[in-house]
Design a protein around this motif. Structure first.
Motif, PDB file in Angstrom:
ATOM      1  N   MET A  43       0.838  -1.195   0.000  1.00  0.00           N
ATOM      2  CA  MET A  43       0.000   0.000   0.000  1.00  0.00           C
ATOM      3  C   MET A  43       0.880   1.255   0.000  1.00  0.00           C
ATOM      4  SD  MET A  43      -3.035  -1.124   2.608  1.00  0.00           S
ATOM      5  CE  MET A  43      -4.414  -0.263   1.881  1.00  0.00           C
ATOM      6  N   LEU A  44       0.385   2.285  -0.664  1.00  0.00           N
ATOM      7  CA  LEU A  44       1.077   3.564  -0.709  1.00  0.00           C
ATOM      8  C   LEU A  44       0.700   4.386   0.511  1.00  0.00           C
ATOM      9  CD1 LEU A  44       0.374   4.457  -4.439  1.00  0.00           C
ATOM     10  CD2 LEU A  44       2.474   3.523  -3.487  1.00  0.00           C
ATOM     11  N   ARG A  45       1.662   5.081   1.063  1.00  0.00           N
ATOM     12  CA  ARG A  45       1.403   5.960   2.207  1.00  0.00           C
ATOM     13  C   ARG A  45       1.323   7.377   1.650  1.00  0.00           C
ATOM     14  NH1 ARG A  45      -0.426   5.362   7.208  1.00  0.00           N
ATOM     15  NH2 ARG A  45       0.560   6.662   8.742  1.00  0.00           N
ATOM     16  N   ARG A  46       0.156   8.039   1.812  1.00  0.00           N
ATOM     17  CA  ARG A  46      -0.015   9.384   1.266  1.00  0.00           C
ATOM     18  C   ARG A  46      -0.855  10.223   2.207  1.00  0.00           C
ATOM     19  NH1 ARG A  46      -4.963  10.762  -0.839  1.00  0.00           N
ATOM     20  NH2 ARG A  46      -6.420   9.092  -1.234  1.00  0.00           N
ATOM     21  N   PHE A  47      -0.743  11.555   2.026  1.00  0.00           N
ATOM     22  CA  PHE A  47      -1.553  12.466   2.822  1.00  0.00           C
ATOM     23  C   PHE A  47      -2.964  12.491   2.252  1.00  0.00           C
ATOM     24  CE2 PHE A  47       2.670  14.206   3.787  1.00  0.00           C
ATOM     25  CZ  PHE A  47       2.591  14.215   5.162  1.00  0.00           C
ATOM     26  N   TYR A  48      -3.939  12.450   3.135  1.00  0.00           N
ATOM     27  CA  TYR A  48      -5.335  12.489   2.708  1.00  0.00           C
ATOM     28  C   TYR A  48      -5.870  13.906   2.690  1.00  0.00           C
ATOM     29  CZ  TYR A  48     -10.310  11.598   2.390  1.00  0.00           C
ATOM     30  OH  TYR A  48     -11.615  11.600   1.974  1.00  0.00           O
ATOM     31  N   SER A  49      -5.464  14.688   3.666  1.00  0.00           N
ATOM     32  CA  SER A  49      -6.010  16.039   3.780  1.00  0.00           C
ATOM     33  C   SER A  49      -5.065  17.042   3.138  1.00  0.00           C
ATOM     34  CB  SER A  49      -6.219  16.394   5.248  1.00  0.00           C
ATOM     35  OG  SER A  49      -4.970  16.481   5.894  1.00  0.00           O
ATOM     36  N   PRO A  50      -5.606  18.155   2.631  1.00  0.00           N
ATOM     37  CA  PRO A  50      -4.746  19.179   2.027  1.00  0.00           C
ATOM     38  C   PRO A  50      -3.813  19.842   3.038  1.00  0.00           C
ATOM     39  CG  PRO A  50      -7.029  19.920   2.102  1.00  0.00           C
ATOM     40  CD  PRO A  50      -7.017  18.498   2.552  1.00  0.00           C
ATOM     41  N   LEU A  51      -4.094  19.704   4.313  1.00  0.00           N
ATOM     42  CA  LEU A  51      -3.244  20.292   5.338  1.00  0.00           C
ATOM     43  C   LEU A  51      -2.035  19.412   5.665  1.00  0.00           C
ATOM     44  CD1 LEU A  51      -6.050  21.485   7.784  1.00  0.00           C
ATOM     45  CD2 LEU A  51      -4.824  22.840   6.092  1.00  0.00           C
ATOM     46  N   HIS A  52      -1.964  18.249   5.030  1.00  0.00           N
ATOM     47  CA  HIS A  52      -0.888  17.278   5.261  1.00  0.00           C
ATOM     48  C   HIS A  52      -0.809  16.884   6.732  1.00  0.00           C
ATOM     49  CE1 HIS A  52       0.792  17.441   1.203  1.00  0.00           C
ATOM     50  NE2 HIS A  52       0.411  18.708   1.229  1.00  0.00           N
ATOM     51  N   ALA A  53      -1.964  16.705   7.335  1.00  0.00           N
ATOM     52  CA  ALA A  53      -2.013  16.355   8.750  1.00  0.00           C
ATOM     53  C   ALA A  53      -2.226  14.863   8.964  1.00  0.00           C
ATOM     54  CB  ALA A  53      -3.123  17.136   9.438  1.00  0.00           C
ATOM     55  N   VAL A  54      -2.852  14.184   8.022  1.00  0.00           N
ATOM     56  CA  VAL A  54      -3.178  12.774   8.205  1.00  0.00           C
ATOM     57  C   VAL A  54      -2.667  11.977   7.006  1.00  0.00           C
ATOM     58  CG1 VAL A  54      -5.028  11.099   8.533  1.00  0.00           C
ATOM     59  CG2 VAL A  54      -5.253  13.386   9.485  1.00  0.00           C
ATOM     60  N   GLU A  55      -1.864  10.962   7.303  1.00  0.00           N
ATOM     61  CA  GLU A  55      -1.386  10.056   6.261  1.00  0.00           C
ATOM     62  C   GLU A  55      -2.200   8.774   6.323  1.00  0.00           C
ATOM     63  OE1 GLU A  55       3.034   9.882   4.811  1.00  0.00           O
ATOM     64  OE2 GLU A  55       2.968   9.990   6.995  1.00  0.00           O
ATOM     65  N   ILE A  56      -2.579   8.284   5.157  1.00  0.00           N
ATOM     66  CA  ILE A  56      -3.337   7.035   5.074  1.00  0.00           C
ATOM     67  C   ILE A  56      -2.575   6.062   4.191  1.00  0.00           C
ATOM     68  CG2 ILE A  56      -5.549   8.195   5.410  1.00  0.00           C
ATOM     69  CD1 ILE A  56      -6.030   7.843   2.385  1.00  0.00           C
ATOM     70  N   ASP A  57      -2.953   4.794   4.276  1.00  0.00           N
ATOM     71  CA  ASP A  57      -2.394   3.771   3.397  1.00  0.00           C
ATOM     72  C   ASP A  57      -3.448   3.457   2.350  1.00  0.00           C
ATOM     73  OD1 ASP A  57       0.161   3.006   4.816  1.00  0.00           O
ATOM     74  OD2 ASP A  57      -1.281   2.711   6.439  1.00  0.00           O
ATOM     75  N   GLU A  58      -3.059   3.495   1.061  1.00  0.00           N
ATOM     76  CA  GLU A  58      -3.990   3.241  -0.029  1.00  0.00           C
ATOM     77  C   GLU A  58      -3.387   2.230  -0.997  1.00  0.00           C
ATOM     78  OE1 GLU A  58      -6.743   5.647  -3.239  1.00  0.00           O
ATOM     79  OE2 GLU A  58      -5.034   6.668  -2.343  1.00  0.00           O
ATOM     80  N   CYS A  59      -4.198   1.271  -1.408  1.00  0.00           N
ATOM     81  CA  CYS A  59      -3.752   0.248  -2.347  1.00  0.00           C
ATOM     82  C   CYS A  59      -3.826   0.799  -3.769  1.00  0.00           C
ATOM     83  CB  CYS A  59      -4.615  -1.002  -2.232  1.00  0.00           C
ATOM     84  SG  CYS A  59      -4.158  -2.297  -3.412  1.00  0.00           S
ATOM     85  N   PRO A  60      -2.721   0.767  -4.514  1.00  0.00           N
ATOM     86  CA  PRO A  60      -2.771   1.247  -5.890  1.00  0.00           C
ATOM     87  C   PRO A  60      -3.535   0.305  -6.815  1.00  0.00           C
ATOM     88  CG  PRO A  60      -0.588   0.399  -5.385  1.00  0.00           C
ATOM     89  CD  PRO A  60      -1.381   0.358  -4.118  1.00  0.00           C
ATOM     90  N   GLY A  61      -3.753  -0.922  -6.377  1.00  0.00           N
ATOM     91  CA  GLY A  61      -4.468  -1.892  -7.203  1.00  0.00           C
ATOM     92  C   GLY A  61      -5.979  -1.789  -7.092  1.00  0.00           C
ATOM     93  N   CYS A  62      -6.501  -1.949  -5.887  1.00  0.00           N
ATOM     94  CA  CYS A  62      -7.958  -1.989  -5.704  1.00  0.00           C
ATOM     95  C   CYS A  62      -8.536  -0.705  -5.122  1.00  0.00           C
ATOM     96  CB  CYS A  62      -8.337  -3.177  -4.831  1.00  0.00           C
ATOM     97  SG  CYS A  62      -7.784  -3.031  -3.119  1.00  0.00           S
ATOM     98  N   GLY A  63      -7.685   0.202  -4.653  1.00  0.00           N
ATOM     99  CA  GLY A  63      -8.166   1.462  -4.100  1.00  0.00           C
ATOM    100  C   GLY A  63      -8.625   1.372  -2.657  1.00  0.00           C
ATOM    101  N   ALA A  64      -8.381   0.238  -1.991  1.00  0.00           N
ATOM    102  CA  ALA A  64      -8.769   0.102  -0.587  1.00  0.00           C
ATOM    103  C   ALA A  64      -7.918   1.031   0.273  1.00  0.00           C
ATOM    104  CB  ALA A  64      -8.598  -1.342  -0.128  1.00  0.00           C
ATOM    105  N   ILE A  65      -8.487   1.500   1.364  1.00  0.00           N
ATOM    106  CA  ILE A  65      -7.790   2.416   2.267  1.00  0.00           C
ATOM    107  C   ILE A  65      -7.711   1.782   3.649  1.00  0.00           C
ATOM    108  CG2 ILE A  65      -7.969   4.643   3.443  1.00  0.00           C
ATOM    109  CD1 ILE A  65      -9.115   5.780   0.878  1.00  0.00           C
ATOM    110  N   TRP A  66      -6.511   1.802   4.211  1.00  0.00           N
ATOM    111  CA  TRP A  66      -6.306   1.323   5.567  1.00  0.00           C
ATOM    112  C   TRP A  66      -6.071   2.524   6.459  1.00  0.00           C
ATOM    113  CZ3 TRP A  66      -7.073  -2.622   8.590  1.00  0.00           C
ATOM    114  CH2 TRP A  66      -6.449  -2.652   9.828  1.00  0.00           C
TER     115      TRP A  66
END
Length: 167
Positions: free
Chosen positions: A78-101
């Motif tokens: 899974m890719l680790r990326r910022f979810y919010s524009p404020l760069h306050a919260v990082e989430i894990d997202e699968c580049p294959g299925c789009g699932a979010i952890w």
């Protein structure tokens, strides 16, 4: 499916007709593609219900920088990326299925950053007012009157055709 952090089985939970997969060992949650939007608003019933449910499993994760594999696509990291524009919260997202952890506490952080509908309307109005169209008028250019010149040229050709046909 298994928790990407603790490798324990994930428990399927339905929250307002939306299925999520909860890790009771670490308090994380797996959201299928495009379902995070159903839980990000803190005033929404679904968002409150999921946050309350996850709060009973709140445990500290040793290392959030460690990359995890997708529980759905077990061979995909899974890719680790910022979810919010404020760069306050990082989430894990699968580049294959789009699932979010979301690890423990990340849903609450996301919800705390989200604006209510009323706040969004006020912000939208203020931004529109701040960025109104501005009309800038400069000095006239020497070629601004070319359309008048074409009228004069047309008149000259009309005069020339009158003279040649008239003789």
């Amino acid at each position: 499916m298994y928790c990407p952090r603790t490798k324990t089985p994930l428990k399927k939970v339905n929250v307002g007709r939306v299925s999520v997969y909860v890790s009771e060992a670490c308090g994380g949650v797996l959201l299928e593609n495009q379902t995070l939007k159903n839980f990000e608003c803190p005033s929404d019933k679904r968002g409150k219900a999921l946050a309350n449910h996850l709060s009973q499993f709140h445990n500290e994760v040793a290392d959030l920088t460690q990359r995890v594999s997708c529980p759905v696509c077990s061979d995909t990291v899974m890719l680790r990326r910022f979810y919010s524009p404020l760069h306050a919260v990082e989430i894990d997202e699968c580049p294959g299925c789009g699932a979010i952890w979301l690890d423990t506490g990340e849903l609450e952080k996301l919800q705390s950053l989200m604006l209510s509908e009323k706040d969004r309307a006020i912000l939208r109005h203020e931004l529109m007012k701040e960025h109104e169209r501005i009309e800038v008028k400069g000095l006239p250019h020497k070629h601004d009157n070319w359309h008048r010149r074409s009228d004069k040229v047309d008149a000259l050709f009309d005069l020339a055709s009158y003279i040649t046909n008239g003789w």
